[in-house]
Design a protein around this motif. Structure first.
Motif, mmCIF file in Angstrom:
data_model
loop_
_atom_site.group_PDB
_atom_site.id
_atom_site.type_symbol
_atom_site.label_atom_id
_atom_site.label_comp_id
_atom_site.label_asym_id
_atom_site.label_seq_id
_atom_site.Cartn_x
_atom_site.Cartn_y
_atom_site.Cartn_z
ATOM 1 N N MET A 1 -20.948 -18.735 28.171
ATOM 2 C CA MET A 1 -19.672 -17.734 28.076
ATOM 3 C C MET A 1 -19.133 -17.349 29.547
ATOM 4 O O MET A 1 -19.828 -17.268 30.475
ATOM 5 C CB MET A 1 -20.281 -16.640 27.241
ATOM 6 C CG MET A 1 -19.748 -16.458 25.775
ATOM 7 S SD MET A 1 -18.269 -17.113 25.537
ATOM 8 C CE MET A 1 -17.020 -15.727 26.489
ATOM 9 N N ALA A 2 -18.144 -16.975 29.388
ATOM 10 C CA ALA A 2 -17.282 -16.133 30.428
ATOM 11 C C ALA A 2 -18.024 -15.050 30.946
ATOM 12 O O ALA A 2 -18.640 -14.231 30.251
ATOM 13 C CB ALA A 2 -15.867 -16.147 29.950
ATOM 14 N N ALA A 3 -18.202 -15.179 32.206
ATOM 15 C CA ALA A 3 -18.905 -13.821 32.880
ATOM 16 C C ALA A 3 -17.898 -12.649 32.612
ATOM 17 O O ALA A 3 -18.303 -11.426 32.411
ATOM 18 C CB ALA A 3 -19.024 -13.949 34.292
ATOM 19 N N HIS A 4 -16.431 -12.678 32.613
ATOM 20 C CA HIS A 4 -15.787 -11.811 32.413
ATOM 21 C C HIS A 4 -14.887 -12.097 31.090
ATOM 22 O O HIS A 4 -13.783 -12.784 31.219
ATOM 23 C CB HIS A 4 -14.750 -11.346 33.571
ATOM 24 C CG HIS A 4 -15.695 -10.999 34.914
ATOM 25 N ND1 HIS A 4 -16.186 -9.774 34.806
ATOM 26 C CD2 HIS A 4 -15.999 -11.722 35.853
ATOM 27 C CE1 HIS A 4 -16.907 -9.654 35.965
ATOM 28 N NE2 HIS A 4 -16.809 -10.912 36.621
ATOM 29 N N ALA A 5 -15.248 -11.787 29.875
ATOM 30 C CA ALA A 5 -14.491 -12.120 28.932
ATOM 31 C C ALA A 5 -13.025 -11.642 28.835
ATOM 32 O O ALA A 5 -12.719 -10.536 29.383
ATOM 33 C CB ALA A 5 -14.891 -11.688 27.550
ATOM 34 N N THR A 6 -11.993 -12.455 28.240
ATOM 35 C CA THR A 6 -10.717 -11.706 28.063
ATOM 36 C C THR A 6 -10.535 -10.974 26.928
ATOM 37 O O THR A 6 -11.407 -10.986 26.029
ATOM 38 C CB THR A 6 -9.380 -12.810 28.003
ATOM 39 O OG1 THR A 6 -9.840 -13.380 26.930
ATOM 40 C CG2 THR A 6 -9.631 -13.772 29.311
ATOM 41 N N THR A 7 -9.550 -9.954 27.187
ATOM 42 C CA THR A 7 -9.446 -9.230 25.784
ATOM 43 C C THR A 7 -8.380 -9.732 24.617
ATOM 44 O O THR A 7 -8.418 -9.079 23.521
ATOM 45 C CB THR A 7 -8.955 -7.663 26.134
ATOM 46 O OG1 THR A 7 -7.649 -7.849 26.869
ATOM 47 C CG2 THR A 7 -9.774 -6.956 26.964
ATOM 48 N N ARG A 8 -7.653 -10.713 25.056
ATOM 49 C CA ARG A 8 -6.937 -11.178 24.197
ATOM 50 C C ARG A 8 -7.015 -12.751 24.072
ATOM 51 O O ARG A 8 -7.508 -13.334 25.231
ATOM 52 C CB ARG A 8 -5.461 -10.963 24.608
ATOM 53 C CG ARG A 8 -5.155 -9.617 24.771
ATOM 54 C CD ARG A 8 -3.759 -9.226 25.349
ATOM 55 N NE ARG A 8 -2.785 -9.536 24.624
ATOM 56 C CZ ARG A 8 -1.849 -8.733 23.839
ATOM 57 N NH1 ARG A 8 -2.218 -7.370 23.922
ATOM 58 N NH2 ARG A 8 -0.943 -8.700 23.191
ATOM 59 N N GLY A 9 -6.607 -13.316 22.970
ATOM 60 C CA GLY A 9 -6.658 -14.588 22.661
ATOM 61 C C GLY A 9 -7.876 -15.309 22.330
ATOM 62 O O GLY A 9 -9.017 -14.609 22.114
ATOM 63 N N VAL A 10 -8.082 -16.575 22.548
ATOM 64 C CA VAL A 10 -9.034 -17.349 21.944
ATOM 65 C C VAL A 10 -10.448 -16.898 22.669
ATOM 66 O O VAL A 10 -11.490 -17.106 22.227
ATOM 67 C CB VAL A 10 -8.904 -18.559 21.896
ATOM 68 C CG1 VAL A 10 -8.933 -19.547 23.061
ATOM 69 C CG2 VAL A 10 -9.932 -19.547 20.975
ATOM 70 N N LEU A 11 -10.573 -16.767 23.942
ATOM 71 C CA LEU A 11 -11.563 -16.576 24.873
ATOM 72 C C LEU A 11 -12.014 -14.948 24.680
ATOM 73 O O LEU A 11 -13.081 -14.834 25.315
ATOM 74 C CB LEU A 11 -11.106 -16.760 26.542
ATOM 75 C CG LEU A 11 -10.945 -18.137 26.730
ATOM 76 C CD1 LEU A 11 -10.636 -18.304 28.144
ATOM 77 C CD2 LEU A 11 -11.831 -19.185 26.399
ATOM 78 N N ALA A 12 -11.436 -14.242 23.879
ATOM 79 C CA ALA A 12 -11.895 -12.825 23.691
ATOM 80 C C ALA A 12 -13.037 -12.667 22.887
ATOM 81 O O ALA A 12 -13.343 -13.729 22.112
ATOM 82 C CB ALA A 12 -10.782 -11.926 22.889
#
Ligand SMILES: [Fe+2]
Ligand SMILES: [Fe+2]
Length: 165
Positions: free
Chosen positions: A1-12
């Protein structure tokens, strides 16, 4: 998983489940492309006869194009934090694209290609719908690939008109 998840879109984080669903759909697409590569390669070699040359050359070109699609699906699986599978997870499904009894039976080959392209078109429409509003990047990529498959299908429908007559 991403270390810093985004808040929008598919990576949130809130779309983790959706992301898993998309990775599954992309993995299926990856296998479909690779099975198509296997069978188009065989069909670009096997057919005999005066009229076979055009079909063989056309399929030899498609082998490269479908391999390119498989690569794009694989890259997108990785970008979504999935893992591109190895061959032991492969299950063959393209019954209609198996070599015909007679190597001059080009209608069989052409119909098999149309069936494969139709299957791809249906699956890619499914991905376009599943990604709508959530994963524009996958959607955009799959729309472009869908365009290629529609073009392939139309080309072979044209061949069938000649070979069925
Ligand atoms: Fe393809
Ligand atoms: Fe195709």
């Amino acid at each position: 998983m991403a270390a810093h998840a985004t808040t929008r879109g598919v990576l949130a984080d809130e779309h983790a489940e959706k992301r898993a669903e998309i990775i599954d759909l992309l993995t299926q697409a990856y296998w479909m492309e690779l099975e198509t590569v296997l069978n188009y390669l065989a069909c670009s070699i096997n057919p005999d006869g005066v009229r076979a040359q055009e079909i063989r050359e056309s399929l030899a070109e498609d082998v490269e194009e479908e391999l390119g699609h498989a690569r794009q699906f694989g890259e997108r699986i990785k970008e979504l934090y999935g893992i591109v599978p190895g061959s032991l997870e492969f299950h063959a499904e393209q019954a209609t694209l198996q070599p015909p009894e007679s190597q001059i039976d080009l209608a069989h080959v052409i119909e098999g290609v149309i069936a494969a392209e139709t299957g791809a078109i249906e699956h890619y429409n499914r991905i376009i719908e599943a990604t709508d509003g959530v994963d524009w990047v996958t959607q955009d990529m799959v729309i472009a690939i869908l365009h290629d498959e529609q073009r392939h299908r139309r080309l072979f429908e044209g061949y069938l008109r000649e070979f069925a007559s």
